[in-house]
Every structure is written in C-alpha cells, then in structure tokens.
Design a protein around this motif. Structure first.
Motif, PDB file in Angstrom:
ATOM      1  N   GLY A   4      56.743  24.105  38.209  1.00 31.87           N
ATOM      2  CA  GLY A   4      55.411  24.684  38.329  1.00 31.87           C
ATOM      3  C   GLY A   4      54.494  24.235  37.206  1.00 31.87           C
ATOM      4  N   GLU A   5      55.026  24.133  35.991  1.00 31.44           N
ATOM      5  CA  GLU A   5      54.209  23.691  34.860  1.00 31.44           C
ATOM      6  C   GLU A   5      53.789  22.232  35.017  1.00 31.44           C
ATOM      7  N   ARG A   6      54.682  21.394  35.515  1.00 30.85           N
ATOM      8  CA  ARG A   6      54.351  19.980  35.726  1.00 30.85           C
ATOM      9  C   ARG A   6      53.267  19.832  36.797  1.00 30.85           C
ATOM     10  N   LEU A   7      53.473  20.505  37.905  1.00 37.43           N
ATOM     11  CA  LEU A   7      52.540  20.356  39.028  1.00 37.43           C
ATOM     12  C   LEU A   7      51.210  21.028  38.728  1.00 37.43           C
ATOM     13  N   GLY A   8      51.252  22.093  37.928  1.00 42.37           N
ATOM     14  CA  GLY A   8      50.011  22.781  37.585  1.00 42.37           C
ATOM     15  C   GLY A   8      49.063  21.912  36.783  1.00 42.37           C
ATOM     16  N   GLN A   9      49.594  20.897  36.117  1.00 43.20           N
ATOM     17  CA  GLN A   9      48.756  19.983  35.349  1.00 43.20           C
ATOM     18  C   GLN A   9      48.029  18.991  36.245  1.00 43.20           C
ATOM     19  N   GLU A  10      48.443  18.901  37.499  1.00 42.69           N
ATOM     20  CA  GLU A  10      47.880  17.904  38.401  1.00 42.69           C
ATOM     21  C   GLU A  10      46.838  18.462  39.359  1.00 42.69           C
ATOM     22  N   GLY A  11      46.716  19.751  39.419  1.00 43.25           N
ATOM     23  CA  GLY A  11      45.761  20.330  40.351  1.00 43.25           C
ATOM     24  C   GLY A  11      46.016  21.804  40.559  1.00 43.25           C
ATOM     25  N   ASN A  12      45.378  22.357  41.578  1.00 46.56           N
ATOM     26  CA  ASN A  12      45.493  23.782  41.875  1.00 46.56           C
ATOM     27  C   ASN A  12      46.761  24.033  42.689  1.00 46.56           C
ATOM     28  N   VAL A  13      47.905  24.037  41.999  1.00 40.84           N
ATOM     29  CA  VAL A  13      49.213  24.174  42.648  1.00 40.84           C
ATOM     30  C   VAL A  13      49.895  25.431  42.125  1.00 40.84           C
TER      31      VAL A  13
ATOM     32  N   PRO B 156      62.818  16.152  54.900  1.00 39.52           N
ATOM     33  CA  PRO B 156      63.121  15.455  53.647  1.00 39.52           C
ATOM     34  C   PRO B 156      64.195  16.197  52.856  1.00 39.52           C
ATOM     35  N   CYS B 157      65.168  15.440  52.353  1.00 37.33           N
ATOM     36  CA  CYS B 157      66.311  16.072  51.694  1.00 37.33           C
ATOM     37  C   CYS B 157      66.616  15.350  50.385  1.00 37.33           C
ATOM     38  N   LEU B 158      66.755  16.110  49.316  1.00 38.80           N
ATOM     39  CA  LEU B 158      67.134  15.572  48.015  1.00 38.80           C
ATOM     40  C   LEU B 158      68.553  16.018  47.696  1.00 38.80           C
ATOM     41  N   ASP B 159      69.489  15.077  47.745  1.00 41.07           N
ATOM     42  CA  ASP B 159      70.871  15.352  47.374  1.00 41.07           C
ATOM     43  C   ASP B 159      71.028  15.042  45.897  1.00 41.07           C
ATOM     44  N   LEU B 160      71.250  16.075  45.086  1.00 42.52           N
ATOM     45  CA  LEU B 160      71.323  15.902  43.643  1.00 42.52           C
ATOM     46  C   LEU B 160      72.690  15.418  43.151  1.00 42.52           C
TER      47      LEU B 160
ATOM     48  N   PHE C 111      60.861  13.351  43.657  1.00 46.95           N
ATOM     49  CA  PHE C 111      61.123  13.460  45.101  1.00 46.95           C
ATOM     50  C   PHE C 111      59.876  13.893  45.866  1.00 46.95           C
ATOM     51  N   LEU C 112      59.163  14.888  45.358  1.00 51.26           N
ATOM     52  CA  LEU C 112      57.967  15.386  46.048  1.00 51.26           C
ATOM     53  C   LEU C 112      56.893  14.315  46.135  1.00 51.26           C
ATOM     54  N   HIS C 113      56.738  13.534  45.079  1.00 50.68           N
ATOM     55  CA  HIS C 113      55.749  12.454  45.107  1.00 50.68           C
ATOM     56  C   HIS C 113      56.184  11.332  46.042  1.00 50.68           C
ATOM     57  N   GLU C 114      57.446  10.970  45.978  1.00 47.00           N
ATOM     58  CA  GLU C 114      57.930   9.868  46.812  1.00 47.00           C
ATOM     59  C   GLU C 114      57.855  10.203  48.300  1.00 47.00           C
TER      60      GLU C 114
ATOM     61  N   PRO D  71      49.698  17.611  47.645  1.00 48.71           N
ATOM     62  CA  PRO D  71      48.324  17.293  48.060  1.00 48.71           C
ATOM     63  C   PRO D  71      47.913  15.930  47.522  1.00 48.71           C
ATOM     64  N   PRO D  72      47.002  15.255  48.200  1.00 48.31           N
ATOM     65  CA  PRO D  72      46.620  13.886  47.822  1.00 48.31           C
ATOM     66  C   PRO D  72      45.799  13.829  46.542  1.00 48.31           C
ATOM     67  N   VAL D  73      46.435  14.243  45.440  1.00 47.62           N
ATOM     68  CA  VAL D  73      45.797  14.135  44.125  1.00 47.62           C
ATOM     69  C   VAL D  73      46.621  13.147  43.323  1.00 47.62           C
TER      70      VAL D  73
END
Length: 376
Positions: free
Chosen positions: A131-140, A316-320, A355-358, A363-365
């Motif tokens: 949340g802290e990372r994404l909050g720096q990029e926009g209204n997330v 979409p699936c992220l296998d860690l 993963f979310l970006h890829e 949102p397109p920010v």
C-alpha cells in the motif's frame, strides 16, 4: 505380653498412617492452592483481570478448551463460523481490520482488496508495504481483508456476504496450502473455541480428568505441547504428510471444490466490473525439499494445480515458490514455516508490486522507472 505388643504395634501403625495422611493432605492442599494461584495469574496475564474473573464465574458452563480461542477478537457467524468483531478497536463494520471503508467508492480512487488468512493479516506485513509503494504512484487504497484461520471456502463467502459492496477495482486473493479445507478452525457461539479438525478427536473430554484439563489454561497448553511432540516423532516421506491441514493440498479431490471457488470468485469480480488476481504462498518445507532435489514435480504439485486452474479461468497468478526458493538461500523469509519474517513481507510486497505492473493490473499511471528497475 504378646497381645499387648500387638495392640501397641497396631496403635503405632494407626498413628503413622494418620500422620502420613495428614502430611499428604497438607501437601496436596498446598499444591492445589499454588496451582490455583499460578493458574489465576496465567489467566490474568492472558486475558486481563476483569475478563479472567468473569470467565471463572462461567467455569462449568464454558466449552472444553475454550481457553484456546481468541476471546472478543472474533464473533460467531452462522455461515462463516466466525468473523472479526466490529466492536473491537481497529475492526470496521465490514469485519475488516481497516479504517472505515467509504462507500460508494470516491471518484478517482483505485481500490485494491487483499483477501486471505493470517499470512496477509500481519499488521506490518506485505499488505502495508504494498500500500505504501502504490500510494506513492497515485490515488490507490489497499485494504487488508485477511482473517486468521480462514480457508478458501470462507474467503469466498466472506467476500460475497460482506465485501462486494466495497467496489474494489482489484481483488488479490492469496492462497496458502492449508486453504483447501472447508473449515480449518472452529469457534463456539461465544467465539471461545479454536481448533483444527484434526484436533477434535484428540481434544475430546471422556473422563473427569479430561474435563479438568480442558478447563485449565496451564494443563490444556501442556497437553497441546505433548500432542505436538508426538506429531514431530511421526516418520513421513515429506514433512507435510505429517501435517494433515497442509497435506490436503497434495490430494486430488479437494481441488475439484477449489475450482468451484475460483469460478465463483471470477464470476463475482466480473459482475462488479472488477479484476481478480491470485498470489500463491509456498510452505517452507517445500523450499527445503527443492534444495535436496527430492521429486520436484511432487513437491510443487499444489502450485502446478492452482496455476493450471488460473490459466483455465484466465486469472493472473503469481506463484511465489520459485522466487522464495531463490531468495530463501540468502535471507530467512519464514518465521514458523508459514508466516513471514519482516524480510519475507518486504520481499513479497516487491514481488507483488512487479507482478501488478507486468500484468497491467493497476490504473494507467506511469510509475517512476527507477523504482521498477530497483525492484528487479
């Protein structure tokens, strides 16, 4: 004379027996008093003074082993079994540990809901870091909807009953390898009971001693420790085969039911014009077995089953597992085989962020390029 000696011996024996009886009685009384004091102190330490004394007044009316529960952190729910108590500080009216969620969702806000069990639940865990990372990029806004002990069945039902109205743009559904049970933990109507299905048989009270143990905080904890030691002595080919709540992920039948849950989540999110993504967490013994090159196909079987289902439903699936296997050689990612260390949470947040970006799930920010490069 012999008769006198016999009576004298009999009298002496009676006095000795009486003396020993009184000594034993005094010792037992002292032991019981000391035990009661220690038990009371332990209850006060765990529950606080007021709650401890209130529970003592209901001593004979409580459910056996009710001291293993989580007190007023949860409330009974007829369908879910239990949910977080909205009256508890920090829990909102959706039974989520988050400030009040504004509905309808404010314009321009991109809302992410993280659904899962105790792995995302950690207050300072990967959900917060993300949340802290994404909050720096926009209204997330990132909402932690994790509930300790929930299974896939409960998570779908929880989302359908309480969380659809949050209007999340993206639902990140986390998967842990014990999620294939219908109910993993059970509570009574007072939210006072916590146990796995496997423990039900071993914790049954069939005698007076069992009942006494079940209502003592100290004795019941001692019994659980003994049961845990007995489980550790079991010999299994792979560690999870001695842990029934995790071994279920390697069996075929439960995956048919999970496929239905996945189909339902896909339908629900599509219906609310949202998107769904799945993040699969490994079980630490898997990493150890992969290091030993022990039947890697079998070791990763649950992840392969879930990945195939995600492909079928176009989720979409992220296998860690691969990333954890590589990173875990240098950094300790788990604190108990299931839950993450601080390093594990930070690494997870970074992996999900990439993963979310890829997968174009944000949102397109345009993010700051150096941040993405740094994470890679």
């Amino acid at each position: 004379p012999s008769e006198c000696r016999y009576k004298s011996m009999q009298h002496q024996l009676t006095r000795t027996v009486r003396h020993l009886f009184y000594i034993g009685l005094v010792n037992v009384t002292i032991f019981v008093m000391l035990f009661c004091l220690v038990e009371l102190a332990y209850r006060v330490h765990r529950e606080g003074l007021t709650t401890a004394f209130l529970n003592l007044t209901n001593y004979f009316r409580t459910v056996p082993y009710s001291n293993l529960g989580t007190g007023n952190w949860v409330i009974y729910d007829e369908q879910l079994g239990y949910r977080l108590n909205p009256r508890k500080s920090g829990i909102n009216n959706f039974s989520v540990r988050h400030p009040n969620i504004v509905t309808p969702k404010p314009p321009g806000l991109y809302r992410i809901l993280v659904l899962g069990d105790s792995i995302p639940w950690d207050k300072l865990g990967f959900v917060r870091h993300l949340g802290e990372r994404l909050g720096q990029e926009g209204n997330v806004e990132v909402i932690n909807a994790g509930v300790p002990g929930y299974t896939a069945y409960q998570e779908v039902l929880f989302f359908k009953t309480y969380l659809e109205q949050t209007e999340a743009d993206l639902v990140i559904w986390t998967y842990c390898l014990n999620d294939n049970h219908k109910f993993l933990h059970r509570f009574d109507e007072k939210a006072g009971m916590l146990w796995t299905d496997e423990a039900i048989e071993s914790l049954k009270t069939t005698s007076l001693i069992d009942k006494m143990v079940s209502r003592s905080y100290l004795l019941s904890e001692l019994k659980l420790r003994i049961l845990a030691k007995q489980k550790e002595r079991q010999v299994c080919r792979f560690p999870w085969e001695c842990v029934p709540d995790f071994h279920i992920a390697w069996k075929d039948e439960p995956w048919t039911q999970y496929q239905e849950y996945l189909g339902e989540m896909k339908r629900l999110t599509r219906q609310m014009q949202s998107r769904l993504a799945i993040v699969v967490f490994p079980y630490e013994p898997q990493l150890e077995q992969l290091d030993r090159m022990h039947d890697t196909e079998y070791v990763s079987k649950p992840q392969r089953r879930l990945t195939a289902l995600c492909q079928k439903y176009e989720v979409p699936c992220l296998d860690l597992l691969p990333a954890f296997h590589e990173k875990g050689r240098a950094v300790k990612l788990f604190r108990d085989g299931i839950h993450l260390t601080e390093e594990g949470h930070q690494f997870t947040a970074a992996q999900i962020y990439i993963f979310l970006h890829e997968k174009n799930l944000l949102p397109p920010v345009r993010p700051e390029q150096h941040l993405v490069s740094e994470l890679h």
